[in-house]
Design a protein around this motif. Structure first.
Motif, PDB file in Angstrom:
ATOM      1  N   GLY A 142      42.386  79.870   4.880  1.00  0.00           N
ATOM      2  CA  GLY A 142      43.272  80.149   3.748  1.00  0.00           C
ATOM      3  C   GLY A 142      44.181  81.335   4.009  1.00  0.00           C
ATOM      4  O   GLY A 142      45.365  81.321   3.645  1.00  0.00           O
ATOM      5  N   ILE A 143      43.654  82.379   4.645  1.00  0.00           N
ATOM      6  CA  ILE A 143      44.455  83.565   4.932  1.00  0.00           C
ATOM      7  C   ILE A 143      45.552  83.245   5.941  1.00  0.00           C
ATOM      8  O   ILE A 143      46.698  83.701   5.814  1.00  0.00           O
ATOM      9  CB  ILE A 143      43.556  84.705   5.445  1.00  0.00           C
ATOM     10  N   ILE A 144      45.229  82.432   6.950  1.00  0.00           N
ATOM     11  CA  ILE A 144      46.231  82.058   7.952  1.00  0.00           C
ATOM     12  C   ILE A 144      47.346  81.242   7.310  1.00  0.00           C
ATOM     13  O   ILE A 144      48.537  81.464   7.580  1.00  0.00           O
ATOM     14  CB  ILE A 144      45.566  81.279   9.096  1.00  0.00           C
ATOM     15  N   ILE A 145      46.993  80.296   6.464  1.00  0.00           N
ATOM     16  CA  ILE A 145      48.013  79.496   5.763  1.00  0.00           C
ATOM     17  C   ILE A 145      48.840  80.395   4.846  1.00  0.00           C
ATOM     18  O   ILE A 145      50.072  80.273   4.775  1.00  0.00           O
ATOM     19  CB  ILE A 145      47.350  78.363   4.951  1.00  0.00           C
ATOM     20  N   PHE A 177      31.184  70.392   2.979  1.00  0.00           N
ATOM     21  CA  PHE A 177      31.760  69.575   4.048  1.00  0.00           C
ATOM     22  C   PHE A 177      32.182  70.438   5.239  1.00  0.00           C
ATOM     23  O   PHE A 177      32.152  69.965   6.378  1.00  0.00           O
ATOM     24  CB  PHE A 177      32.966  68.795   3.516  1.00  0.00           C
ATOM     25  N   ILE A 178      32.578  71.684   4.970  1.00  0.00           N
ATOM     26  CA  ILE A 178      33.000  72.571   6.070  1.00  0.00           C
ATOM     27  C   ILE A 178      31.804  72.936   6.942  1.00  0.00           C
ATOM     28  O   ILE A 178      31.896  72.950   8.173  1.00  0.00           O
ATOM     29  CB  ILE A 178      33.660  73.838   5.503  1.00  0.00           C
ATOM     30  N   VAL A 179      30.672  73.241   6.312  1.00  0.00           N
ATOM     31  CA  VAL A 179      29.465  73.606   7.065  1.00  0.00           C
ATOM     32  C   VAL A 179      29.017  72.447   7.960  1.00  0.00           C
ATOM     33  O   VAL A 179      28.532  72.651   9.079  1.00  0.00           O
ATOM     34  CB  VAL A 179      28.344  74.028   6.098  1.00  0.00           C
ATOM     35  N   LYS A 180      29.207  71.228   7.498  1.00  0.00           N
ATOM     36  CA  LYS A 180      28.790  70.053   8.267  1.00  0.00           C
ATOM     37  C   LYS A 180      29.851  69.615   9.277  1.00  0.00           C
ATOM     38  O   LYS A 180      29.655  68.584   9.957  1.00  0.00           O
ATOM     39  CB  LYS A 180      28.503  68.890   7.306  1.00  0.00           C
ATOM     40  N   ASN A 181      30.967  70.355   9.366  1.00  0.00           N
ATOM     41  CA  ASN A 181      32.064  70.015  10.283  1.00  0.00           C
ATOM     42  C   ASN A 181      32.599  68.609  10.040  1.00  0.00           C
ATOM     43  O   ASN A 181      32.856  67.841  10.982  1.00  0.00           O
ATOM     44  CB  ASN A 181      31.613  70.149  11.747  1.00  0.00           C
ATOM     45  N   GLU A 182      32.794  68.269   8.766  1.00  0.00           N
ATOM     46  CA  GLU A 182      33.292  66.944   8.408  1.00  0.00           C
ATOM     47  C   GLU A 182      34.746  66.971   7.951  1.00  0.00           C
ATOM     48  O   GLU A 182      35.271  65.956   7.494  1.00  0.00           O
ATOM     49  CB  GLU A 182      32.424  66.344   7.297  1.00  0.00           C
ATOM     50  N   VAL A 183      35.396  68.118   8.076  1.00  0.00           N
ATOM     51  CA  VAL A 183      36.794  68.237   7.648  1.00  0.00           C
ATOM     52  C   VAL A 183      37.689  68.251   8.880  1.00  0.00           C
ATOM     53  O   VAL A 183      37.481  69.047   9.799  1.00  0.00           O
ATOM     54  CB  VAL A 183      37.011  69.528   6.827  1.00  0.00           C
ATOM     55  N   TYR A 184      38.695  67.364   8.860  1.00  0.00           N
ATOM     56  CA  TYR A 184      39.601  67.268  10.013  1.00  0.00           C
ATOM     57  C   TYR A 184      41.059  67.439   9.573  1.00  0.00           C
ATOM     58  O   TYR A 184      41.628  68.517   9.711  1.00  0.00           O
ATOM     59  CB  TYR A 184      39.390  65.938  10.730  1.00  0.00           C
ATOM     60  N   VAL A 185      41.662  66.396   9.050  1.00  0.00           N
ATOM     61  CA  VAL A 185      43.081  66.481   8.669  1.00  0.00           C
ATOM     62  C   VAL A 185      43.294  66.276   7.172  1.00  0.00           C
ATOM     63  O   VAL A 185      44.430  66.340   6.705  1.00  0.00           O
ATOM     64  CB  VAL A 185      43.924  65.460   9.457  1.00  0.00           C
ATOM     65  N   TRP A 186      42.228  66.032   6.435  1.00  0.00           N
ATOM     66  CA  TRP A 186      42.361  65.784   5.000  1.00  0.00           C
ATOM     67  C   TRP A 186      41.240  66.520   4.271  1.00  0.00           C
ATOM     68  O   TRP A 186      40.093  66.470   4.696  1.00  0.00           O
ATOM     69  CB  TRP A 186      42.297  64.285   4.689  1.00  0.00           C
ATOM     70  N   PRO A 187      41.556  67.229   3.175  1.00  0.00           N
ATOM     71  CA  PRO A 187      40.525  67.989   2.451  1.00  0.00           C
ATOM     72  C   PRO A 187      39.442  67.070   1.886  1.00  0.00           C
ATOM     73  O   PRO A 187      39.710  65.953   1.457  1.00  0.00           O
ATOM     74  CB  PRO A 187      41.315  68.668   1.326  1.00  0.00           C
ATOM     75  N   LYS A 188      38.228  67.577   1.876  1.00  0.00           N
ATOM     76  CA  LYS A 188      37.106  66.860   1.281  1.00  0.00           C
ATOM     77  C   LYS A 188      36.450  67.763   0.244  1.00  0.00           C
ATOM     78  O   LYS A 188      36.089  68.895   0.543  1.00  0.00           O
ATOM     79  CB  LYS A 188      36.080  66.466   2.352  1.00  0.00           C
ATOM     80  N   GLY A 189      36.308  67.238  -0.965  1.00  0.00           N
ATOM     81  CA  GLY A 189      35.767  68.047  -2.055  1.00  0.00           C
ATOM     82  C   GLY A 189      36.733  69.158  -2.406  1.00  0.00           C
ATOM     83  O   GLY A 189      36.466  70.335  -2.163  1.00  0.00           O
ATOM     84  N   PHE A 190      37.864  68.795  -2.974  1.00  0.00           N
ATOM     85  CA  PHE A 190      38.975  69.727  -3.215  1.00  0.00           C
ATOM     86  C   PHE A 190      38.476  71.016  -3.871  1.00  0.00           C
ATOM     87  O   PHE A 190      37.778  70.990  -4.879  1.00  0.00           O
ATOM     88  CB  PHE A 190      40.026  69.057  -4.094  1.00  0.00           C
ATOM     89  N   ASN A 191      38.844  72.154  -3.259  1.00  0.00           N
ATOM     90  CA  ASN A 191      38.343  73.452  -3.701  1.00  0.00           C
ATOM     91  C   ASN A 191      39.427  74.504  -3.521  1.00  0.00           C
ATOM     92  O   ASN A 191      40.021  74.622  -2.446  1.00  0.00           O
ATOM     93  CB  ASN A 191      37.100  73.820  -2.879  1.00  0.00           C
ATOM     94  N   LEU A 192      39.703  75.283  -4.568  1.00  0.00           N
ATOM     95  CA  LEU A 192      40.732  76.328  -4.521  1.00  0.00           C
ATOM     96  C   LEU A 192      40.145  77.733  -4.526  1.00  0.00           C
ATOM     97  O   LEU A 192      40.886  78.710  -4.674  1.00  0.00           O
ATOM     98  CB  LEU A 192      41.681  76.183  -5.720  1.00  0.00           C
ATOM     99  N   GLU A 193      38.843  77.858  -4.361  1.00  0.00           N
ATOM    100  CA  GLU A 193      38.206  79.169  -4.449  1.00  0.00           C
ATOM    101  C   GLU A 193      38.693  80.128  -3.367  1.00  0.00           C
ATOM    102  O   GLU A 193      38.779  81.335  -3.601  1.00  0.00           O
ATOM    103  CB  GLU A 193      36.681  79.019  -4.368  1.00  0.00           C
ATOM    104  N   ALA A 194      39.004  79.606  -2.194  1.00  0.00           N
ATOM    105  CA  ALA A 194      39.476  80.484  -1.115  1.00  0.00           C
ATOM    106  C   ALA A 194      40.778  81.170  -1.521  1.00  0.00           C
ATOM    107  O   ALA A 194      40.939  82.384  -1.340  1.00  0.00           O
ATOM    108  CB  ALA A 194      39.676  79.673   0.173  1.00  0.00           C
ATOM    109  N   TYR A 195      41.698  80.404  -2.097  1.00  0.00           N
ATOM    110  CA  TYR A 195      42.984  80.982  -2.491  1.00  0.00           C
ATOM    111  C   TYR A 195      42.851  81.870  -3.728  1.00  0.00           C
ATOM    112  O   TYR A 195      43.576  82.852  -3.863  1.00  0.00           O
ATOM    113  CB  TYR A 195      44.000  79.869  -2.735  1.00  0.00           C
ATOM    114  N   ARG A 196      41.916  81.541  -4.605  1.00  0.00           N
ATOM    115  CA  ARG A 196      41.673  82.416  -5.761  1.00  0.00           C
ATOM    116  C   ARG A 196      41.159  83.772  -5.300  1.00  0.00           C
ATOM    117  O   ARG A 196      41.561  84.819  -5.826  1.00  0.00           O
ATOM    118  CB  ARG A 196      40.668  81.760  -6.705  1.00  0.00           C
ATOM    119  N   THR A 197      40.280  83.751  -4.301  1.00  0.00           N
ATOM    120  CA  THR A 197      39.763  85.011  -3.761  1.00  0.00           C
ATOM    121  C   THR A 197      40.866  85.801  -3.075  1.00  0.00           C
ATOM    122  O   THR A 197      40.967  87.019  -3.223  1.00  0.00           O
ATOM    123  CB  THR A 197      38.625  84.734  -2.766  1.00  0.00           C
ATOM    124  N   ILE A 198      41.698  85.103  -2.309  1.00  0.00           N
ATOM    125  CA  ILE A 198      42.802  85.775  -1.612  1.00  0.00           C
ATOM    126  C   ILE A 198      43.787  86.381  -2.601  1.00  0.00           C
ATOM    127  O   ILE A 198      44.228  87.529  -2.451  1.00  0.00           O
ATOM    128  CB  ILE A 198      43.512  84.781  -0.676  1.00  0.00           C
TER     129      ILE A 198
END
Length: 289
Positions: free
Chosen positions: A258-261, A42-63
């Motif tokens: 994720g890093i900014i948050i 959904f991020i690649v397609k620019n379909e994310v605005y104010v609500w997560p789509k396809g809940f994913n925690l991989e970014a925070y796991r990597t961080i």
């Protein structure tokens, strides 16, 4: 009747403007949070605005798996806590001293504070002073130089002056020393101003970026904001942003969000604990008896 309608219209327009201003500040944070928790598709397609789509925690796991990020976070927490305490101690003691009548030369000291508020020291002499004091490439170089602010001293001085003089006179008659009056009377009655100045100083220390770049050479001493710049601005400069495993489950945009948050959330959590004091302190000087 016309005045009443005009007043109501003014408050309505004023309220709408404040709501729009608040949304302009909160909106980017909400969008970044939504991106950080969304699926890469959904991020690649620019379909994310104010609500997560396809809940994913991989970014925070990597961080969370990056040791150097936790080290930089620890550095930021250390300089924020210790630097704020140092700043509050120096500010409160100096402000209290120049409000006491028996303080010799207090008018000249106050004039010097005002001059330092208007004129700032150039960077090269400032760097040489820090170097000659032996603070170069140490965390003291981040905490000490900006610990004493002329603006904060003037604000706290004004607050101390608003404390009833009769209260100090009564304490002196009971045998209280200046140290005891400072810690048992002035400080407890000045909690709103201390909380306000402490919050401003804590945010300044947490966001410290320029001083670390100038005074630090050891990358292990870098705070989170410098590391954040390396990850977000200097793209492709770290192993984490180029990790093949990371690219399979996240996108660079998701990692940046994720890093900014991750770097912003800790300082935001401080405000609710001192909100009642901060609101009072923010009203300093708005009312006059």
């Amino acid at each position: 009747m016309y005045a009443r309608s005009s007043g109501r219209m003014f408050h309505t327009i004023n309220g709408i403007m404040f709501v729009l201003l608040s949304l302009s500040m909160v909106g980017p944070i909400v969008h970044l949070a939504a991106v950080s928790f969304s699926s890469p598709d959904f991020i690649v397609k620019n379909e994310v605005y104010v609500w997560p789509k396809g809940f994913n925690l991989e970014a925070y796991r990597t961080i969370f798996d990056q040791t150097y990020i936790w080290k930089s976070l620890g550095v930021s927490v250390y300089i924020t806590v210790v630097g704020t305490l140092i700043a509050l101690f120096l500010t409160a003691t100096l402000a209290y001293s120049i409000t006491r009548p028996m303080m010799k030369g207090r008018k000249w000291i106050l004039k010097g504070i005002v001059v330092s508020f208007i004129l700032s020291i150039p960077l090269i002499p400032f760097y040489m002073i820090v170097k000659n004091l032996g603070m170069l490439n140490t965390l003291w170089a981040i905490m000490i130089p900006g610990a004493l602010s002329a603006f904060n001293v003037i604000i706290m001085k004004t607050f101390f002056q608003n404390i009833s003089a009769e209260l100090f006179d009564s304490a002196q008659m009971d045998g209280c020393s200046e140290y005891r009056m400072f810690y048992n009377i002035a400080i407890p009655l000045s909690l709103p101003s201390i909380a306000t100045i402490g919050l401003f100083q804590a945010v300044q220390q947490w966001n410290s970026y320029f001083y670390p770049l100038i005074f630090l050479r050891d990358k292990s001493l870098y705070p989170i904001q410098v590391v954040l710049k390396g990850l977000v601005v200097d793209q492709g400069s770290t192993d984490m942003m180029n990790s093949t495993e990371m690219l399979l489950y996240t996108t660079p945009e998701q990692m940046k969000a994720g890093i900014i948050i991750f770097a912003t959330l800790p300082i935001l959590l401080v405000y609710p604990f001192i909100q009642k004091y901060f609101v009072k302190g923010a009203m300093l000087g708005s009312l006059k008896e």
